[in-house]
Motif scaffolding. Sequence first.
Motif, PDB file in Angstrom:
ATOM      1  N   LEU A   1       2.688   6.044  -2.826  1.00 14.60           N
ATOM      2  CA  LEU A   1       3.805   6.892  -3.243  1.00 14.60           C
ATOM      3  C   LEU A   1       3.822   7.060  -4.767  1.00 14.60           C
ATOM      4  O   LEU A   1       4.148   8.146  -5.274  1.00 14.60           O
ATOM      5  CB  LEU A   1       5.121   6.285  -2.759  1.00 14.60           C
ATOM      6  CG  LEU A   1       6.374   7.120  -3.057  1.00 14.60           C
ATOM      7  CD1 LEU A   1       6.302   8.469  -2.363  1.00 14.60           C
ATOM      8  CD2 LEU A   1       7.632   6.363  -2.638  1.00 14.60           C
ATOM      9  N   GLN A   2       3.471   6.034  -5.512  1.00 11.72           N
ATOM     10  CA  GLN A   2       3.408   6.153  -6.965  1.00 11.72           C
ATOM     11  C   GLN A   2       2.389   7.215  -7.377  1.00 11.72           C
ATOM     12  O   GLN A   2       2.647   8.028  -8.277  1.00 11.72           O
ATOM     13  CB  GLN A   2       3.032   4.818  -7.592  1.00 11.72           C
ATOM     14  CG  GLN A   2       4.134   3.775  -7.564  1.00 11.72           C
ATOM     15  CD  GLN A   2       3.706   2.478  -8.211  1.00 11.72           C
ATOM     16  OE1 GLN A   2       2.782   2.442  -9.027  1.00 11.72           O
ATOM     17  NE2 GLN A   2       4.358   1.391  -7.847  1.00 11.72           N
TER      18      GLN A   2
ATOM     19  N   ARG B   1      10.721  12.359   1.227  1.00 16.98           N
ATOM     20  CA  ARG B   1      11.908  11.962   0.465  1.00 16.98           C
ATOM     21  C   ARG B   1      11.716  12.219  -1.027  1.00 16.98           C
ATOM     22  O   ARG B   1      12.654  12.635  -1.726  1.00 16.98           O
ATOM     23  CB  ARG B   1      12.207  10.489   0.710  1.00 16.98           C
ATOM     24  CG  ARG B   1      12.685  10.158   2.115  1.00 16.98           C
ATOM     25  CD  ARG B   1      13.148   8.707   2.211  1.00 16.98           C
ATOM     26  NE  ARG B   1      13.454   8.351   3.594  1.00 16.98           N
ATOM     27  CZ  ARG B   1      12.644   7.666   4.398  1.00 16.98           C
ATOM     28  NH1 ARG B   1      11.463   7.251   3.949  1.00 16.98           N
ATOM     29  NH2 ARG B   1      13.012   7.379   5.631  1.00 16.98           N
ATOM     30  N   ALA B   2      10.505  11.949  -1.519  1.00 15.07           N
ATOM     31  CA  ALA B   2      10.234  12.184  -2.939  1.00 15.07           C
ATOM     32  C   ALA B   2      10.353  13.672  -3.269  1.00 15.07           C
ATOM     33  O   ALA B   2      10.918  14.045  -4.311  1.00 15.07           O
ATOM     34  CB  ALA B   2       8.840  11.670  -3.289  1.00 15.07           C
TER      35      ALA B   2
ATOM     36  N   LEU C   1       0.810  -1.207   0.000  1.00 15.41           N
ATOM     37  CA  LEU C   1       0.000   0.000   0.000  1.00 15.41           C
ATOM     38  C   LEU C   1       0.850   1.266   0.000  1.00 15.41           C
ATOM     39  O   LEU C   1       0.583   2.198  -0.762  1.00 15.41           O
ATOM     40  CB  LEU C   1      -0.940  -0.005   1.218  1.00 15.41           C
ATOM     41  CG  LEU C   1      -1.865   1.217   1.333  1.00 15.41           C
ATOM     42  CD1 LEU C   1      -2.783   1.325   0.122  1.00 15.41           C
ATOM     43  CD2 LEU C   1      -2.686   1.136   2.621  1.00 15.41           C
ATOM     44  N   ALA C   2       1.871   1.314   0.868  1.00 15.61           N
ATOM     45  CA  ALA C   2       2.693   2.527   0.943  1.00 15.61           C
ATOM     46  C   ALA C   2       3.367   2.814  -0.400  1.00 15.61           C
ATOM     47  O   ALA C   2       3.433   3.969  -0.839  1.00 15.61           O
ATOM     48  CB  ALA C   2       3.735   2.391   2.048  1.00 15.61           C
TER      49      ALA C   2
ATOM     50  N   MET D   1       4.075   6.936   5.361  1.00 18.61           N
ATOM     51  CA  MET D   1       3.661   7.546   4.101  1.00 18.61           C
ATOM     52  C   MET D   1       4.181   8.973   3.961  1.00 18.61           C
ATOM     53  O   MET D   1       4.588   9.397   2.875  1.00 18.61           O
ATOM     54  CB  MET D   1       2.135   7.520   3.983  1.00 18.61           C
ATOM     55  CG  MET D   1       1.549   6.150   3.723  1.00 18.61           C
ATOM     56  SD  MET D   1      -0.221   6.233   3.402  1.00 18.61           S
ATOM     57  CE  MET D   1      -0.623   4.498   3.241  1.00 18.61           C
ATOM     58  N   ARG D   2       4.203   9.715   5.060  1.00 19.38           N
ATOM     59  CA  ARG D   2       4.708  11.086   4.993  1.00 19.38           C
ATOM     60  C   ARG D   2       6.231  11.088   4.804  1.00 19.38           C
ATOM     61  O   ARG D   2       6.770  11.945   4.090  1.00 19.38           O
ATOM     62  CB  ARG D   2       4.333  11.848   6.258  1.00 19.38           C
ATOM     63  CG  ARG D   2       2.864  12.181   6.356  1.00 19.38           C
ATOM     64  CD  ARG D   2       2.444  13.204   5.332  1.00 19.38           C
ATOM     65  NE  ARG D   2       2.898  14.560   5.660  1.00 19.38           N
ATOM     66  CZ  ARG D   2       2.573  15.641   4.960  1.00 19.38           C
ATOM     67  NH1 ARG D   2       1.798  15.534   3.904  1.00 19.38           N
ATOM     68  NH2 ARG D   2       3.021  16.821   5.315  1.00 19.38           N
TER      69      ARG D   2
END
Length: 888
Positions: A750-751, A815-816, A745-746, A809-810
């Motif tokens: 992120l995608q 990082r992204a 899920l994570a 998730m945050r």
Amino acid sequence: MLSKRFSWFALCGLCALLAACAGTPQHAPSAKPVNTKPSAIGAAKPVVAPVASASAPAIPSNPNLKPYAEVIKDFTRLPGYLTVYKKDERYIIELKESDFAQPFFFTTQRSQGIGERGLWGSMMLESGVGSFVRYSDRIHWIERNTSFVAPNNAPLQRAVADGFSDSLRGAAAILSQPEPKTHAILVDLNALVLSDFSGTATLLQSIYRQPYQFDRNNTLIRQARAEKAETSFDIRAHYAAAALSIATPGLPIPPSVPATLPDPRSMFFGFTLSFSPLPDLMTPRAADARVGYFKTTQRNFDNDFSASNRQHLIHRWRLEKKDPAAELSIPKQPITFWLDRNIPANYREAVTHGILAWNPAFEAIGFKEAIAVKQQPDDAQWRSSERDYATVKWYLATDNAVAIGPSLVDHRSGEILDADVIITDFWTRGPRQQAVQDILPRTHAHDGEDCQYAVSAFAEMQQALDLRVARGEIAPDGPEAEAFVQDALAAVVTHEIGHALGLTHNFRASNAYTLTQLRDPAFVAKNGIATSVMDYVPYNTPAKGQRDTEYMQKRIGPYDYWAIEYGYKPLPADSETAALRDIAGRAAHNPSLAYGDDNDAGGGGLTAGIDPATGRFDLGDDPVAYFRQRLLLSHELWDALARRAPDGSISEAADTRSTVLRSLSALGSAASNAARNIGGVSVTRHTSPAQREAFSALPATTQRVTLAALSQGLFQPASFRIDPALLRRLAPNALDNNSAEQLPLAGLVLQLQTGVLDQLFSDRLSIRLLEAELSTAASTDRFRLAELHTGLRQDIWQELKSSNNIDLMRRNLQRAHLSRLSAIVLRANPGTPADARALARYEAHALQATLRAALQQGGRNIETQAHLQESLATLDEALRAPLLRTNP
């Protein structure tokens, strides 16, 4: 061939397509014109094909060749447009003097495929204008170049002939002396047509990165059919690779092999090659940028005073009233679609309904029963690949749920001569969930930006069914679900028939109404949910507590009526240009006629078009409101799935897993469409800049609201909270999936998030926001690039203002964001605006200071502390590193 000469929807996804899903490459030559009468469309004159000569000279005898009768001894004669002689697997074609005097129409179709990667059976490939040219001992099959013409200027006709080349499609030896009475000669047909005329070897090499080649020795003509109107050949072509390549480290695209073959080194394709007389030249009709038709583009050199020698002719069927004086008349020849006998019987009624849905638009312009539907008998001797039959047919594949509506066109005039709508068997599968389980992983793996309406339409249908089943409104295998699927199939067919009639996509049609209007049963009953069936329209699914209306676009809309009027309304030749201008001009005052095509919509994501009103699978005039509704529907679905007791079936877990995946995908699509508001520009199609603005930036308030909605929805972990117990139940189908991993899920979230981040950090968006300074008044409230960058930093790193821990998730999202910021600082692309690089460095310094302050607070768990330390170290290194400046 490397270029396909047919009109697509696109591979529509309800399409697929192909439109594109879809344009049509042009061809065509010139020399002596077939018709030089003035055209009714002003600058656009009829396309003409060169003629070898008005009357071909007699064919001389060659004493070194055998007599005609001796060559065909023991052969079976098949008389037709081109007479053929057959003996075992050898074929000979007869060419008379008249066959050298007139050009002909040829078409190619792939009758048998390998069931994957677009290499499907029942696919139209191309059409062209050809001619036979004789030399001393050989015959050339020439494809005439019809893209460059000068029909009314004899000197320039010679210049065109000198300046542009025809193409050789086949060559063969002359086998006989002329027949004494008819002077006909015999030609080796096997040599003439048994070649890689379709360009399939190059296509295979491009798809699989393998050395596949055409194998002439194991290719043969399986059957010839010769009739007065057409001579065609069924060809079984073999393609092979002696050895297959293996993956090499460092290659950007590793080689692969077809998954549907018993031996991937060898495969057969079936092709139908057809030759038929060219029809009398139909009066062409000029294209208009405000109305969406596939078109043939030519360069007409007749008038050197014209600013451009390009002329565009729309693709349309020849449709004429049987009684021209009657207000409503049946046509001389209706546009007839045959239902292939391979369509399952229980789906033929829905397919018929989808085809005939276009008749009201033709009635509005004076044609009664312009479109007819007939059923191919089970014992019919003709095949649906023949040119004389426009068909709707089923096909089998393993990798896509597509429907497409390509057509073959006389490029001299834009006349559609044949069309074949094909629909995947996935629509017949039950249970419905399993069909989508089969489709979606492969579709997302390698279809990318293909225009395939049916893929997404099928997933949309399934998601709407998922929610209705979860609510307890219908049973998955009950009559209501079956009726829902039948309606969806009819809608797919209507969309593809629109392509077969010449219409392109209109991705602006679903933007015409508000979400409030779409919840009003009376409004929807009158207007539908979009202004055209040529859009990719998602299902109008109500949120919990909202009123039900229609779920899908079941009827053609006002844009469709108007487009058919433009293309097919009978108009006097002397006033056609003015009448067409008046018809197209209605779009300036009627929002229901707004039009935006594939180019306007772009490819999605980083290549999406600049106008957010022109998009795929958006609904309503407010993309942000639609994103919020999708989020509500996803939450309702996930909660219902968590509460639902297992039904005891073996596939229940895998079906539920697919349901969750579909909901995430739909949510990401809605978020991406909403993100287009930022830097968005409203585009108006018109012909005179003096009439109104062509480009208008979206209001700054709209862009700010969008950024806030993404921050509160897409970027918040709470938006993707799924019951942990449900996640633990989502097992894959062990028989079809080698992976036993839990749903990541994570990673999936992120995608979705990084897809939108890439849009917001793209050079294209940065340039639009910066250039807006030049196209707006200084006093205008403008959404600036600096405001976007600062807003993203503050929203994504908002936890730094407190001493709270940062969840998984945050951390992933942060990082992204950091990686994209650092990439601009370290490795600016040549296309990155200098101001964007400067702002990225400014934001990096601001984030660096905030991270240092946050690390001094303490009180966070180890994961958060490590994350913050690593982020700060990354920024420190990026800001200290030298920047390679590749542009000023």
